[in-house]
Scaffold this active site. Structure first.
Site, PDB file in Angstrom:
ATOM      1  N   GLY A   1       0.820  -1.210   0.000  1.00 15.28           N
ATOM      2  CA  GLY A   1       0.000   0.000   0.000  1.00 15.28           C
ATOM      3  C   GLY A   1       0.851   1.255   0.000  1.00 15.28           C
TER       4      GLY A   1
ATOM      5  N   ARG B   1       0.964  -4.759  -5.432  1.00 22.41           N
ATOM      6  CA  ARG B   1       1.014  -5.903  -4.524  1.00 22.41           C
ATOM      7  C   ARG B   1       1.495  -7.160  -5.249  1.00 22.41           C
ATOM      8  NH1 ARG B   1      -1.121  -4.284   0.272  1.00 22.41           N
ATOM      9  NH2 ARG B   1      -2.689  -2.623   0.262  1.00 22.41           N
TER      10      ARG B   1
ATOM     11  N   ASP C   1       4.851  -5.663   6.294  1.00 23.10           N
ATOM     12  CA  ASP C   1       5.199  -7.034   6.657  1.00 23.10           C
ATOM     13  C   ASP C   1       5.336  -7.943   5.437  1.00 23.10           C
ATOM     14  OD1 ASP C   1       5.469  -9.051   8.933  1.00 23.10           O
ATOM     15  OD2 ASP C   1       3.860  -9.952   7.777  1.00 23.10           O
TER      16      ASP C   1
ATOM     17  N   THR D   1       4.227   1.341   7.159  1.00 19.11           N
ATOM     18  CA  THR D   1       2.810   1.017   7.304  1.00 19.11           C
ATOM     19  C   THR D   1       2.130   2.113   8.111  1.00 19.11           C
ATOM     20  OG1 THR D   1       1.187  -0.445   8.344  1.00 19.11           O
ATOM     21  CG2 THR D   1       3.408  -0.509   9.242  1.00 19.11           C
TER      22      THR D   1
ATOM     23  N   ASP E   1      -0.436   1.636   9.743  1.00 13.89           N
ATOM     24  CA  ASP E   1      -1.010   0.976  10.919  1.00 13.89           C
ATOM     25  C   ASP E   1      -0.065   0.943  12.113  1.00 13.89           C
ATOM     26  OD1 ASP E   1      -3.400   0.454   9.632  1.00 13.89           O
ATOM     27  OD2 ASP E   1      -2.782  -1.534   8.953  1.00 13.89           O
TER      28      ASP E   1
ATOM     29  N   ASP F   1       2.115  -1.213  12.988  1.00 10.77           N
ATOM     30  CA  ASP F   1       1.980  -2.516  13.646  1.00 10.77           C
ATOM     31  C   ASP F   1       3.152  -3.461  13.405  1.00 10.77           C
ATOM     32  OD1 ASP F   1       1.517  -3.033  10.984  1.00 10.77           O
ATOM     33  OD2 ASP F   1      -0.391  -4.083  11.277  1.00 10.77           O
TER      34      ASP F   1
ATOM     35  N   ARG G   1      -6.228  -3.375  10.643  1.00  7.64           N
ATOM     36  CA  ARG G   1      -6.675  -4.759  10.463  1.00  7.64           C
ATOM     37  C   ARG G   1      -6.463  -5.587  11.729  1.00  7.64           C
ATOM     38  NH1 ARG G   1      -7.442  -8.721   6.490  1.00  7.64           N
ATOM     39  NH2 ARG G   1      -7.392  -7.101   4.893  1.00  7.64           N
TER      40      ARG G   1
END
Length: 343
Positions: free
Chosen positions: A11, A73, A105, A127, A129, A131, A173
């Protein structure tokens, strides 16, 4: 002059261009390095689609969102053209000694596998996120939080005008970092994250207590949040390129349930990809630049198989194995501290 490749995979994310610029400028000025960019992520690495990254090519790009190299991707082992042998042939033709993979990841897992198959790889974590376990912060997170916070602030004003309950769904997510930071910053009355399932009864209790104080309830929910009776996060949009369910829509599920249980008019807003777009914050520009400079140093040392990471205020190097497959969740102590103020 040693030549290296750079790619951005997965992304898109605010701050990617700052990494590219930092690596190219540090590499040129300090280490005598030259860079090419692979276009469209690993796809460009497989199919030899490149762009020369000169100083002029990266001038002024640190404040731009997205990535000048494009992303996808597509994985490096894509059939029938991918795999380590094909990629080694591309690198040999371009006289590239190794590759910088910038991604999350999945990107780091692919880079680690290529490294094990004899392709020299290093990595930069990315990311929104936040995470990835191996680094305290990833660039893009700060920007996503700022966007989500502004959206929450705007929802609060319209909620107050109509005395409605407003539900804002943000990305996340497996980890609720965006929801936590934006929720605390915006003074949300309830924050719902994947790490801490909450019952509908509890959520409605918080919402009613807010309305009883003549306030308009604001609920922020991460897309991966589940009610206790849900086996999996809500998804009705099929699968993504990695055969994972496309999440999104839990806010639209919660809003009518809250309205039915409480009698309070409730509206849901899903922020979606707006969180990933636009110009990066100053923090993300600085962190991206520091990561880019640090990865140039890693290349100069020939320290293959390493990823740069932020630990405290220092940039360090960690093995790919420390970054791959280890999700950094919101600590329950952090969540419970915020939870004490809900309602």
């Amino acid at each position: 002059m040693a030549r290296y490749g750079i790619l951005t995979s997965g992304g898109d994310c605010p701050g990617l261009n700052a990494v590219i610029r930092g690596a190219v400028l540090e590499g040129n000025a300090v280490h005598g390095q030259e860079f090419v960019g692979f276009l469209g992520g690993y796809r460009g690495l497989v199919y030899n689609e490149v762009k020369l990254l000169t100083r002029s090519a990266v001038r002024g790009i640190s404040g731009r969102g997205g990535t000048i190299l494009g992303t996808s991707r597509v994985g490096p082992y894509v059939e029938p053209d991918g795999g380590p042998d094909a990629i080694k042939a591309v690198l040999e033709e371009l006289e590239v000694e190794g590759v910088v993979a910038i991604g999350g990841d999945g990107t780091m897992a692919a880079a680690n596998r290529l490294m094990e198959d004899g392709v020299p790889m290093v990595g930069v974590p990315k990311t929104i996120d936040n995470d990835l376990e191996a680094t305290d912060y990833t660039f893009g997170f700060s920007t996503a939080v700022e966007i989500a916070t502004e959206a929450a602030d705007r929802l609060r004003t319209t909620g107050d005008s109509h005395m409605r309950c407003m539900v804002l769904e943000v990305m996340g997510r497996h980890a609720g970092w965006i929801a936590m930071y934006a929720g605390i910053a915006a003074g949300a009355h309830t924050i719902l994250i994947p790490e801490a399932p909450e019952s509908l009864e509890q959520i409605c209790e918080w919402v009613v207590s807010v309305k009883d104080r003549r306030r308009a309830p604001l609920v922020i929910v991460a897309e991966g949040f589940t009610l206790p009776e849900m086996a999996d996060a809500f998804s009705d949009r099929g699968l993504d390129e990695f055969n994972r369910p496309r999440l999104g829509g839990i806010g639209d599920i919660l809003a009518p349930l809250i309205e039915e249980r409480t009698g309070i008019t409730t509206r849901a807003t899903t922020l979606g990809h707006i969180q990933r777009g636009g110009v990066p914050t100053a923090f993300d520009r600085v962190l991206g630049t520091r990561f880019g400079q640090a990865i140039s140093d890693v290349l100069a040392d020939g320290d293959w198989g390493k990823m740069v990471a932020l630990r405290g205020t220092e940039i360090v190097r960690v093995p790919f194995s420390d970054a791959v497959g280890h999700t950094k969740n919101v600590p329950l102590g952090f969540y419970n501290g915020a939870r004490a103020l809900f309602g």
